[in-house]
Design a protein around this motif. Structure first.
Motif, mmCIF file in Angstrom:
data_model
loop_
_atom_site.group_PDB
_atom_site.id
_atom_site.type_symbol
_atom_site.label_atom_id
_atom_site.label_comp_id
_atom_site.label_asym_id
_atom_site.label_seq_id
_atom_site.Cartn_x
_atom_site.Cartn_y
_atom_site.Cartn_z
ATOM 1 N N ILE A 1 0.844 -1.198 0.000
ATOM 2 C CA ILE A 1 0.000 0.000 0.000
ATOM 3 C C ILE A 1 0.878 1.247 0.000
ATOM 4 N N GLN A 2 1.964 1.238 0.779
ATOM 5 C CA GLN A 2 2.887 2.379 0.797
ATOM 6 C C GLN A 2 3.506 2.606 -0.583
ATOM 7 N N THR A 3 3.888 1.530 -1.254
ATOM 8 C CA THR A 3 4.456 1.636 -2.604
ATOM 9 C C THR A 3 3.424 2.207 -3.574
ATOM 10 N N PHE A 4 2.193 1.716 -3.477
ATOM 11 C CA PHE A 4 1.103 2.217 -4.320
ATOM 12 C C PHE A 4 0.934 3.725 -4.113
ATOM 13 N N TRP A 5 0.901 4.163 -2.855
ATOM 14 C CA TRP A 5 0.723 5.580 -2.536
ATOM 15 C C TRP A 5 1.907 6.402 -3.053
ATOM 16 N N HIS A 6 3.111 5.902 -2.855
ATOM 17 C CA HIS A 6 4.308 6.606 -3.321
ATOM 18 C C HIS A 6 4.241 6.816 -4.840
#
Length: 149
Positions: free
Chosen positions: A5-10
């Motif tokens: 999810i963090q990668t998606f947001w980044h």
């Protein structure tokens, strides 16, 4: 928030030139895996642009939505589907929710009759799970959002 999810947001922030430290929450719609997938798909297709939740069932530490807030919509496997931004949030008595709001929730045939039947059942069940009784004047958090492409 997990690493996927963090990668998606980044990646989303980079694409849209948004500060990646911008607050965001990740969550799924509905009470079942089937609902989570179906509703996430409606949002992703731009059909579902509104939602309703029971004001009285918000926890003490749970904040109400505000205009301008960002959310990552997840599927039933907690995988990111899309990003939305809140454009309207208000508290309205359940029995006063408009046909227009029901239409923008994007479910079923998008009629008010369908929306009312499904939501009567949902909120009756949800209130009961919290040891409460659902009633027509119950205050609801009605939120309108836009999917950011």
């Amino acid at each position: 928030m997990d690493e996927n999810i963090q990668t998606f947001w980044h990646q989303f922030c980079k694409k849209h030139k948004i500060n990646e430290n911008t607050p965001v929450e990740a969550w799924a719609f509905g009470a079942t895996q089937k609902d989570a997938n179906a509703l996430a798909s409606l949002v992703d297709k731009g059909i579902k642009t509104a939602t309703t939740s029971a004001y009285e069932l918000y926890g003490k530490d749970e904040k109400l939505p505000k205009v301008g807030e960002w959310s990552i919509i997840l599927d039933s496997n907690a995988k990111p589907v899309c990003v939305i931004k809140d454009v309207c949030a208000e508290i309205i008595s359940y029995n006063l929710i408009s046909q227009e709001h029901a239409y923008h929730e994007g479910e079923g045939d998008r009629s008010y009759a369908y929306w009312r039947k499904v939501h009567d059942e949902f909120f009756t069940r949800e209130y009961k799970e919290h040891g409460k009784v659902f009633y027509p004047q119950a205050p609801m958090v009605c939120k309108v959002f836009e999917k950011i492409k």
